[in-house]
Motif scaffolding. Sequence first.
Motif, short mmCIF file in Angstrom:
data_model
loop_
_atom_site.label_atom_id
_atom_site.label_comp_id
_atom_site.label_asym_id
_atom_site.label_seq_id
_atom_site.Cartn_x
_atom_site.Cartn_y
_atom_site.Cartn_z
N ALA A 132 0.84 -1.20 0.00
CA ALA A 132 0.00 0.00 0.00
C ALA A 132 0.87 1.25 0.00
O ALA A 132 1.98 1.24 0.58
CB ALA A 132 -0.92 0.00 1.22
N PRO A 133 0.41 2.32 -0.64
CA PRO A 133 1.18 3.57 -0.67
C PRO A 133 1.52 4.03 0.75
O PRO A 133 0.73 3.88 1.69
CB PRO A 133 0.24 4.56 -1.35
CG PRO A 133 -0.71 3.72 -2.15
CD PRO A 133 -0.86 2.44 -1.38
N ASN A 134 2.69 4.59 0.89
CA ASN A 134 3.19 5.14 2.15
C ASN A 134 3.38 4.08 3.24
O ASN A 134 3.36 4.40 4.43
CB ASN A 134 2.28 6.26 2.66
CG ASN A 134 2.13 7.37 1.64
OD1 ASN A 134 3.12 7.80 1.05
ND2 ASN A 134 0.91 7.81 1.42
N HIS A 135 3.55 2.84 2.85
CA HIS A 135 3.81 1.76 3.79
C HIS A 135 4.97 0.92 3.27
O HIS A 135 5.31 0.96 2.09
CB HIS A 135 2.57 0.87 3.99
CG HIS A 135 1.47 1.57 4.71
ND1 HIS A 135 1.46 1.75 6.06
CD2 HIS A 135 0.35 2.15 4.24
CE1 HIS A 135 0.37 2.40 6.42
NE2 HIS A 135 -0.32 2.66 5.32
N SER A 136 5.55 0.15 4.16
CA SER A 136 6.62 -0.78 3.79
C SER A 136 6.14 -2.19 4.06
O SER A 136 5.39 -2.43 4.99
CB SER A 136 7.87 -0.51 4.64
OG SER A 136 8.36 0.78 4.39
N CYS A 137 6.59 -3.12 3.25
CA CYS A 137 6.21 -4.52 3.41
C CYS A 137 7.40 -5.46 3.39
O CYS A 137 7.24 -6.67 3.52
CB CYS A 137 5.23 -4.93 2.31
SG CYS A 137 3.69 -4.00 2.35
N GLY A 138 8.61 -4.94 3.23
CA GLY A 138 9.79 -5.76 3.04
C GLY A 138 10.15 -6.66 4.20
O GLY A 138 10.64 -7.77 4.00
N VAL A 139 9.91 -6.23 5.43
CA VAL A 139 10.25 -7.11 6.55
C VAL A 139 9.25 -8.26 6.63
O VAL A 139 9.63 -9.39 6.93
CB VAL A 139 10.40 -6.35 7.90
CG1 VAL A 139 11.62 -5.46 7.87
CG2 VAL A 139 9.18 -5.59 8.26
N TYR A 140 7.98 -7.98 6.31
CA TYR A 140 6.99 -9.06 6.27
C TYR A 140 7.33 -10.06 5.17
O TYR A 140 7.35 -11.27 5.40
CB TYR A 140 5.57 -8.52 6.07
CG TYR A 140 4.61 -9.62 5.70
CD1 TYR A 140 4.25 -10.60 6.63
CD2 TYR A 140 4.07 -9.71 4.41
CE1 TYR A 140 3.39 -11.64 6.28
CE2 TYR A 140 3.21 -10.73 4.07
CZ TYR A 140 2.87 -11.69 5.01
OH TYR A 140 2.03 -12.71 4.66
N THR A 141 7.61 -9.56 3.97
CA THR A 141 7.87 -10.49 2.87
C THR A 141 9.14 -11.32 3.12
O THR A 141 9.20 -12.47 2.71
CB THR A 141 7.94 -9.77 1.51
OG1 THR A 141 8.91 -8.72 1.57
CG2 THR A 141 6.57 -9.20 1.12
N GLN A 142 10.11 -10.75 3.85
CA GLN A 142 11.29 -11.56 4.19
C GLN A 142 10.90 -12.68 5.15
O GLN A 142 11.36 -13.81 5.01
CB GLN A 142 12.39 -10.70 4.80
CG GLN A 142 13.61 -11.50 5.25
CD GLN A 142 14.26 -12.32 4.15
OE1 GLN A 142 15.02 -11.81 3.36
NE2 GLN A 142 13.97 -13.61 4.09
#
Length: 182
Positions: A132-142
């Motif tokens: 989603a815009p203005n959010h990060s997801c990289g730690v979840y996807t890792q």
Amino acid sequence: MASHSFLIVLVLALCHSSAHGAAPASSHNPTQVTTTPTPPPNVANEFLQPHNQARAAVGVGPLKWSEMLANATSRLVRYQRNKMGCQFANLSDSKYGGNQLWSSGMAVTPRMAVDNWVQEKNYYNHTDNSCAPNHSCGVYTQVVWRKSLEVGCAQATCVKEQASLTVCYYDPPGNIIGESPY
């Protein structure tokens, strides 16, 4: 002199038997040693359980605990605590995938750290592999990266800064651009 010689022999015998373990008391062949895999230490399970719950929720197999990765993260968090004022570590040069959490004012358990990373799931759209815009997801996807098979984590408490730092390494690393985590 004889009493000193006896004492030295006794000390050497104790050191030798403690270094090599006691002889088995059973009558089976002592050259046949059966070993059972030792379970990870409690702290490892505290990190593994929330990781593997998040992975199971999306159909990804469990991670295994890696002592090698745990040792590497332990060295890193101690360095950050002792030399860098408990600042975030630079994980970009690592050959492993990495997540970290810095916290101030409260103790953070391993589960709390992983649960914090997994909260990014709320902003992740698996259908088009986007965040989603203005959010990060990289730690979840890792955390849920299917090709990552091992994890090792460590924490350091930084008394002077009243903070803590948690770092996990993943092998093989995830977050490959253009690939879906699962």
